[in-house]
Design a protein around this motif. Structure first.
Motif, PDB file in Angstrom:
ATOM      1  N   PHE A 162       0.863  -1.182   0.000  1.00  0.00           N
ATOM      2  CA  PHE A 162       0.000   0.000   0.000  1.00  0.00           C
ATOM      3  C   PHE A 162       0.899   1.231   0.000  1.00  0.00           C
ATOM      4  CE2 PHE A 162       0.657  -1.479   4.298  1.00  0.00           C
ATOM      5  CZ  PHE A 162       0.872  -0.346   5.063  1.00  0.00           C
ATOM      6  N   VAL A 163       0.293   2.389  -0.141  1.00  0.00           N
ATOM      7  CA  VAL A 163       1.054   3.634  -0.232  1.00  0.00           C
ATOM      8  C   VAL A 163       0.808   4.440   1.035  1.00  0.00           C
ATOM      9  CG1 VAL A 163       1.427   5.755  -1.556  1.00  0.00           C
ATOM     10  CG2 VAL A 163       0.823   3.626  -2.742  1.00  0.00           C
ATOM     11  N   HIS A 178      -4.656  -6.538  -7.751  1.00  0.00           N
ATOM     12  CA  HIS A 178      -4.789  -5.095  -7.567  1.00  0.00           C
ATOM     13  C   HIS A 178      -6.212  -4.784  -7.124  1.00  0.00           C
ATOM     14  CE1 HIS A 178      -1.001  -3.909  -9.553  1.00  0.00           C
ATOM     15  NE2 HIS A 178      -1.215  -4.945 -10.343  1.00  0.00           N
ATOM     16  N   THR A 216       0.248  -9.766  -3.260  1.00  0.00           N
ATOM     17  CA  THR A 216       1.018 -10.677  -4.104  1.00  0.00           C
ATOM     18  C   THR A 216       1.402 -11.938  -3.335  1.00  0.00           C
ATOM     19  OG1 THR A 216       1.854  -8.818  -5.381  1.00  0.00           O
ATOM     20  CG2 THR A 216       3.096 -10.866  -5.542  1.00  0.00           C
ATOM     21  N   HIS A 270       9.841  -9.472  -2.449  1.00  0.00           N
ATOM     22  CA  HIS A 270       8.674  -8.777  -2.993  1.00  0.00           C
ATOM     23  C   HIS A 270       8.992  -7.289  -3.019  1.00  0.00           C
ATOM     24  CE1 HIS A 270       6.800 -12.677  -2.453  1.00  0.00           C
ATOM     25  NE2 HIS A 270       5.888 -12.271  -3.303  1.00  0.00           N
ATOM     26  N   LEU A 271       9.066  -6.753  -4.234  1.00  0.00           N
ATOM     27  CA  LEU A 271       9.484  -5.371  -4.447  1.00  0.00           C
ATOM     28  C   LEU A 271       8.251  -4.509  -4.659  1.00  0.00           C
ATOM     29  CD1 LEU A 271      12.033  -3.529  -4.972  1.00  0.00           C
ATOM     30  CD2 LEU A 271      11.579  -3.912  -7.409  1.00  0.00           C
ATOM     31  N   GLY A 272       8.074  -3.538  -3.794  1.00  0.00           N
ATOM     32  CA  GLY A 272       6.929  -2.633  -3.910  1.00  0.00           C
ATOM     33  C   GLY A 272       7.360  -1.270  -4.391  1.00  0.00           C
ATOM     34  N   PHE A 273       6.556  -0.700  -5.272  1.00  0.00           N
ATOM     35  CA  PHE A 273       6.786   0.673  -5.722  1.00  0.00           C
ATOM     36  C   PHE A 273       5.434   1.291  -6.039  1.00  0.00           C
ATOM     37  CE2 PHE A 273       7.232  -2.256  -9.253  1.00  0.00           C
ATOM     38  CZ  PHE A 273       6.581  -1.660 -10.323  1.00  0.00           C
ATOM     39  N   CYS A 325      -1.995  -3.725  -3.363  1.00  0.00           N
ATOM     40  CA  CYS A 325      -1.563  -4.761  -4.296  1.00  0.00           C
ATOM     41  C   CYS A 325      -1.139  -5.940  -3.434  1.00  0.00           C
ATOM     42  CB  CYS A 325      -0.406  -4.272  -5.151  1.00  0.00           C
ATOM     43  SG  CYS A 325       0.182  -5.496  -6.337  1.00  0.00           S
ATOM     44  N   VAL A 365      13.459 -15.199  -3.375  1.00  0.00           N
ATOM     45  CA  VAL A 365      12.670 -14.169  -4.025  1.00  0.00           C
ATOM     46  C   VAL A 365      12.305 -13.108  -2.988  1.00  0.00           C
ATOM     47  CG1 VAL A 365      10.340 -13.769  -4.927  1.00  0.00           C
ATOM     48  CG2 VAL A 365      11.754 -15.559  -5.924  1.00  0.00           C
ATOM     49  N   PRO A 408      -0.115   1.194  -5.412  1.00  0.00           N
ATOM     50  CA  PRO A 408       0.992   0.294  -5.075  1.00  0.00           C
ATOM     51  C   PRO A 408       1.086  -0.864  -6.070  1.00  0.00           C
ATOM     52  CG  PRO A 408      -0.903  -0.192  -3.705  1.00  0.00           C
ATOM     53  CD  PRO A 408      -1.284   1.001  -4.544  1.00  0.00           C
ATOM     54  N   VAL A 409       2.311  -1.282  -6.317  1.00  0.00           N
ATOM     55  CA  VAL A 409       2.576  -2.474  -7.138  1.00  0.00           C
ATOM     56  C   VAL A 409       3.578  -3.323  -6.362  1.00  0.00           C
ATOM     57  CG1 VAL A 409       3.455  -3.361  -9.325  1.00  0.00           C
ATOM     58  CG2 VAL A 409       2.227  -1.177  -9.273  1.00  0.00           C
ATOM     59  N   VAL A 410       3.316  -4.613  -6.246  1.00  0.00           N
ATOM     60  CA  VAL A 410       4.216  -5.528  -5.540  1.00  0.00           C
ATOM     61  C   VAL A 410       4.528  -6.693  -6.472  1.00  0.00           C
ATOM     62  CG1 VAL A 410       4.545  -7.029  -3.544  1.00  0.00           C
ATOM     63  CG2 VAL A 410       3.201  -4.920  -3.310  1.00  0.00           C
ATOM     64  N   LEU A 411       5.796  -6.821  -6.837  1.00  0.00           N
ATOM     65  CA  LEU A 411       6.200  -7.880  -7.763  1.00  0.00           C
ATOM     66  C   LEU A 411       7.266  -8.758  -7.118  1.00  0.00           C
ATOM     67  CD1 LEU A 411       6.486  -5.830 -11.084  1.00  0.00           C
ATOM     68  CD2 LEU A 411       4.549  -7.194 -10.264  1.00  0.00           C
ATOM     69  N   PRO A 412       7.168 -10.077  -7.328  1.00  0.00           N
ATOM     70  CA  PRO A 412       8.238 -10.960  -6.849  1.00  0.00           C
ATOM     71  C   PRO A 412       9.422 -10.868  -7.799  1.00  0.00           C
ATOM     72  CG  PRO A 412       6.561 -12.246  -8.000  1.00  0.00           C
ATOM     73  CD  PRO A 412       6.091 -10.805  -8.017  1.00  0.00           C
ATOM     74  N   LEU A 435      13.958 -11.829  -8.204  1.00  0.00           N
ATOM     75  CA  LEU A 435      15.226 -12.284  -7.654  1.00  0.00           C
ATOM     76  C   LEU A 435      16.041 -11.084  -7.179  1.00  0.00           C
ATOM     77  CD1 LEU A 435      16.144 -14.855 -10.457  1.00  0.00           C
ATOM     78  CD2 LEU A 435      15.322 -15.370  -8.151  1.00  0.00           C
ATOM     79  N   VAL A 439       8.098 -20.436  -4.842  1.00  0.00           N
ATOM     80  CA  VAL A 439       9.309 -20.746  -5.604  1.00  0.00           C
ATOM     81  C   VAL A 439       9.411 -22.264  -5.685  1.00  0.00           C
ATOM     82  CG1 VAL A 439      11.802 -20.499  -5.746  1.00  0.00           C
ATOM     83  CG2 VAL A 439      10.429 -18.637  -4.810  1.00  0.00           C
ATOM     84  N   THR A 462       3.585 -15.663  -3.861  1.00  0.00           N
ATOM     85  CA  THR A 462       4.577 -16.305  -4.724  1.00  0.00           C
ATOM     86  C   THR A 462       5.037 -17.630  -4.137  1.00  0.00           C
ATOM     87  OG1 THR A 462       5.402 -14.106  -5.324  1.00  0.00           O
ATOM     88  CG2 THR A 462       6.801 -15.984  -5.912  1.00  0.00           C
ATOM     89  N   PRO A 487       5.903   3.456  -1.013  1.00  0.00           N
ATOM     90  CA  PRO A 487       5.368   2.092  -0.956  1.00  0.00           C
ATOM     91  C   PRO A 487       5.722   1.398   0.361  1.00  0.00           C
ATOM     92  CG  PRO A 487       7.379   2.105  -2.242  1.00  0.00           C
ATOM     93  CD  PRO A 487       7.107   3.550  -1.866  1.00  0.00           C
ATOM     94  N   VAL A 489       5.420  -2.655   1.920  1.00  0.00           N
ATOM     95  CA  VAL A 489       5.093  -4.049   1.623  1.00  0.00           C
ATOM     96  C   VAL A 489       5.259  -4.859   2.898  1.00  0.00           C
ATOM     97  CG1 VAL A 489       5.642  -6.082   0.245  1.00  0.00           C
ATOM     98  CG2 VAL A 489       5.895  -3.803  -0.757  1.00  0.00           C
TER      99      VAL A 489
END
Lengths: 234, 234
Positions: free
Chosen positions: A54-55, A129, A103, B51-54, A101, B49, B60-64, B66, A107, A105, A60, A62
């Motif tokens: 969230f913002v 989202h 997420t 989780h990168l938030g920006f 957002c 992995v 907000p965007v959260v992507l897994p 490396l 692995v 995952t 950001p 997380v």
């Protein structure tokens, strides 16, 4: 073991698929994106922790958190004093919600290519989202908390003391609808350049799995208490 | 097995500890927060992995993804066309950087209390706040890519073909300094209310571990190629 990718399961609006949107169509790796409902549910249901973004003050945040799913709704919970839960509470008259957002995952393997460039991991991820709203309906809140417990171990909510009024009051629950959702899956083997195949480096995949260890009973548990079947089956 | 929590390892500025800031002092769960450098490094180094938030268009965007670590710097990489990497590139004269939150979580066990309310998981997590910048120095970029490969399997970068000029040009790398960093750790057993201890529900912890499976050689690999020691040791 060639690399295989999962492609979109259906056209926009197709039965059994989420409709792709600007937020859920990736700029890269599009062949790995899927909007298949069953795949999304399976990935969500298998994980224990999601990463909730969230913002706050324009930046950001997380945080890892537990979650539960009831149909097309996800629930996260926390203390009523926690930041995202306070931020989602715009007051009783007009809850503006909180843009999030979420997420998840898994692995599944380490992909060791002959070239450094093609190293990767096999994974399954879901990105949701949306706008999260505080759950105010008492019945929905109870169902959400059951879902959170059953997400940890299916069937567990029926074998535990339900939350009492004080606990319910201390717990805030956020609801996030599954609408803008995408999955990404990488499976299979290495993807080296043809001219690298003869290089003298081992190449292949090291699978990764999550294993349950032996249950450790609470020290205050009656030593004669048997492990329930639904736990022994893990 | 009583619940134990890790407390802050040092006063602000202490040797071996990150300095707590407004961003890294949690509003809740403060007793579980730690700023210990060694603990932070260990949690970061063990995961595959993050989780990168920006923030993109205010959302907000959260992507897994490396990542790799070199001392007090983390690196993530991606195609030069990927969204966060393009966003971090403000041009050669003035890279404004990208505000990010990078989070890593291990789930170590399922904590099954007698009460639904006290269900939890044992976990170790690290949250890094900061601004990520594109790496433009060629030597730093190479070292970062080595770190990304060695993060998957230590020692692997020396046993693979290094990236060539074309691959380097296609790869963007972001650097994130470890400054605003906190760890949270939950270990130990259930934390039930005293009046619940006699309830007829099994209570305890189910440990979770990540297991390496049997290596699957690439189908194009010479069948006589032996698994290197550093992989057999996994």
């Amino acid at each position: 073991m060639p690399e295989t990718t999962t492609s979109a399961a259906g056209e926009p609006g197709a039965r059994g698929a989420y409709e792709p949107t600007d937020l859920t169509v990736p700029t890269r790796g599009r062949p790995r994106a899927s909007y298949d409902r069953e795949l999304v549910h399976a990935i969500l249901d298998e994980a224990y922790v999601c990463h909730l973004g969230f913002v706050r003050d324009g930046r950001p945040v997380v945080l890892p958190t537990l979650y539960g799913r009831v149909g097309e709704r996800l629930y996260v919970h926390g203390s009523t004093g926690s930041r995202p839960l306070r931020m989602a509470d715009g007051g009783p008259d007009a809850d503006p919600g909180l843009a999030v957002c979420l997420t998840v995952t898994h692995v599944d393997g380490l992909v060791l290519a002959r070239s450094a460039f093609h190293h990767s991991v096999n994974y399954r991820s879901v990105v949701v989202h949306g706008t999260a709203y505080q759950v105010t309906d008492a019945e929905e809140k109870r169902a959400a908390l059951d879902a959170l417990v059953d997400h940890v171990v299916p069937g567990r909510s029926a074998d535990s003391r339900p939350a009492n009024a004080k606990e319910l009051a201390a717990t805030a629950v956020l609801r996030l609808g599954l609408a803008e959702v995408s999955a990404k899956v990488r499976t299979g083997g290495v993807n080296d350049e043809p001219e690298d195949l003869s290089l003298p480096h081992w190449a292949g995949v090291i699978p990764l799995t999550t294993r349950y260890g032996t249950a450790i009973p609470d020290e205050d548990l009656d030593p004669s208490a048997a492990l329930p079947d639904y736990l022994a089956a893990l």
